[in-house]
Write a protein that holds these residues in place. Structure first.
Motif, mmCIF file in Angstrom:
data_model
loop_
_atom_site.group_PDB
_atom_site.id
_atom_site.type_symbol
_atom_site.label_atom_id
_atom_site.label_comp_id
_atom_site.label_asym_id
_atom_site.label_seq_id
_atom_site.Cartn_x
_atom_site.Cartn_y
_atom_site.Cartn_z
ATOM 1 N N GLU A 217 0.954 -1.187 0.004
ATOM 2 C CA GLU A 217 0.035 -0.147 -0.017
ATOM 3 C C GLU A 217 0.940 1.321 0.034
ATOM 4 O OE1 GLU A 217 -2.775 -0.214 3.311
ATOM 5 O OE2 GLU A 217 -3.357 -2.208 2.569
ATOM 6 N N ALA A 233 -4.014 6.980 -3.584
ATOM 7 C CA ALA A 233 -3.572 5.856 -2.643
ATOM 8 C C ALA A 233 -3.602 4.732 -3.710
ATOM 9 C CB ALA A 233 -4.482 5.708 -1.600
ATOM 10 N N VAL A 235 -2.859 0.347 -4.507
ATOM 11 C CA VAL A 235 -2.401 -0.998 -3.751
ATOM 12 C C VAL A 235 -1.662 -1.784 -4.782
ATOM 13 C CG1 VAL A 235 -3.270 -3.167 -2.556
ATOM 14 C CG2 VAL A 235 -4.302 -0.921 -1.848
#
Length: 442
Positions: A217, A233, A235
């Motif tokens: 992450e 953000a 992942v």
């Protein structure tokens, strides 16, 4: 045309230029007469338009051109006769411009600061010291070990990945649960600690082993190149296929061949030559500072205030951004210049004018080949856009001057050094390093 001096104080100059209406009118008529044979106008054959109609139709524009040409001519004639050179673009203003009407004399004022007369310098009296560093065995060995490390390979290891290990993996990057273009790869070899991925990515892979699946992450930096990912953000689903440890190459003939040398001895000689070239470059920078200090103490002359003020403002602006690296814009308002800025500016302007004079007297020139090389070096900073950068420089006189100036200065420095008394002093690499660091502290 009449030119009257109105100011002669230090380097400040002022003149009033009067263009008699009769001369201006004659110039307009001359231009109209030249154009008349080619003019076409409704109701008249080509070249048969009456002069009075031409003057009514085109007179105001031709008048403006005539005025500008006359003023430019007067300025050129003045500088040619006086031998003076303006420090910056002269300020030219029309007296009673709003109230001027056709038939009036044109009166303009011209104000500027003249470049000062530069005193002669006996370069043979300049004393300089050139530091010399030999490439010792320890330095050569250290450089060879670095080359061996750069030529390292990776062998499969058991257990967990550590910093410096290579992780071979498949990964898929997702933002808001959706895979994004360019965010996936298979059998990707990533060296942990290389900082080749987004900050924080590699740290999370320390400790993984073959067969592991790891969700990494991270957040893309706010200034990330792809705008649609900047600040987001993400992942990355990683499947670890293999963990490898680094294996440094041996310092032997095989390593030498990797770097294009016939043998280890030949590679050592090349490394020593490269090291001494690096030392010579650093030593030259130290000697150049000594040369500039020596010249600064040898000459004294009046400086154009406008050049000093502009240089001081530039210094203050540069130092502001060095102290505030996060402020990338130029909307920070006016930055106040200090006495320290002005003192440094005076030195730079004085030395700049002196070097320019010495270079001119020595007929120092920057060749086309040197300029081309400088442009190419700069263009390498823009991969894939080299041609566009080259064309931009060709069309931008200011950019050309920015590239030419340091080349010219270095050639003038070399010329001065060739005339000066230069002594050599052999020192250690550490002493040279201290001398270089001292340059930044002054």
């Amino acid at each position: 045309m009449q030119v009257t001096e109105t100011l002669n104080e230090g380097l400040k100059r002022g003149y009033q230029i009067t263009l008699p209406a009769s001369e201006l009118d004659a110039k307009v008529n001359e231009k109209l007469a030249e154009a008349q044979p080619e003019v076409e106008m409704k109701g008249f054959r080509k070249g048969k338009v009456p002069m009075a109609l031409l003057k009514k139709q085109f007179g105001p524009r031709i008048m403006g051109e005539a005025m500008q040409e006359a003023i430019d001519g007067a300025m050129s004639e003045h500088f040619e006769k006086s031998g003076e050179k303006p420090a910056m673009q002269p300020k030219v203003e029309m007296v009673d411009g709003e109230g001027w009407k056709e038939g009036d004399d044109v009166v303009v004022t011209m104000n500027y600061e003249a470049l000062p007369a530069i005193p002669d310098v006996d370069l043979s009296q300049v004393k300089l010291e050139r530091l010399v560093v030999k490439a010792g065995d320890d330095a050569v060995t250290e450089a060879l070990n670095n080359l061996a490390e750069s030529a390292q390979t990776f062998d499969t290891k058991k257990g967990k990945a550590a910093d410096g290990d290579q992780v071979v993996m498949d990964f898929v990057g997702k933002v808001d649960g959706e895979a994004f273009e360019g965010g996936s790869a298979e059998d990707y070899p990533l060296v942990l600690g290389s900082n080749s991925f987004i900050p924080g990515f590699e740290d999370q892979l320390v400790g993984v082993k073959a067969g592991d699946e790891k969700a990494v992450e991270v957040s893309f930096p706010a200034e990330y190149g792809a705008a649609h990912l900047a600040g987001k953000a993400a992942v990355f689903d990683c499947t670890i296929k293999e963990v490898k440890k680094p294996v440094a190459a041996k310092v032997d003939d095989e390593l030498a061949k990797t770097y294009g040398a016939e043998s280890l001895d030949a590679l050592k000689a090349q490394v020593a030559e490269r090291l001494e070239a690096e030392y010579a470059g650093a030593a030259r920078a130290v000697m150049k500072r000594g040369l500039l200090d020596a010249l600064d103490g040898l000459v004294s002359f009046d400086l154009p205030p406008s050049l000093v003020e502009a240089e001081a403002a530039q210094i203050a602006h540069q130092l502001y951004h060095e102290d505030n690296p996060d402020d990338h814009g130029h909307d920070h308002g006016e930055i106040e210049t200090t006495d320290e800025h002005k003192k440094l500016a005076e030195r730079r302007v004085r030395l700049g004018l002196l070097l320019a004079e010495l270079g001119q007297k020595a007929e120092v020139e920057v060749t086309d080949a040197e300029m081309t090389q400088a442009i190419m070096n700069q263009a390498r900073q823009y991969p894939g856009q080299e041609r566009q950068f080259f064309e931009f420089v060709q069309q931008n006189q200011q950019m050309q001057q920015q590239l030419r100036a340091p080349i010219f200065e270095d050639k003038v420095v070399d010329h001065i050094a060739s005339q000066a008394q230069v002594t050599e002093k052999e020192v250690s690499k550490e002493d040279l390093q201290k001398a270089v660091e001292a340059l930044d502290e002054e």
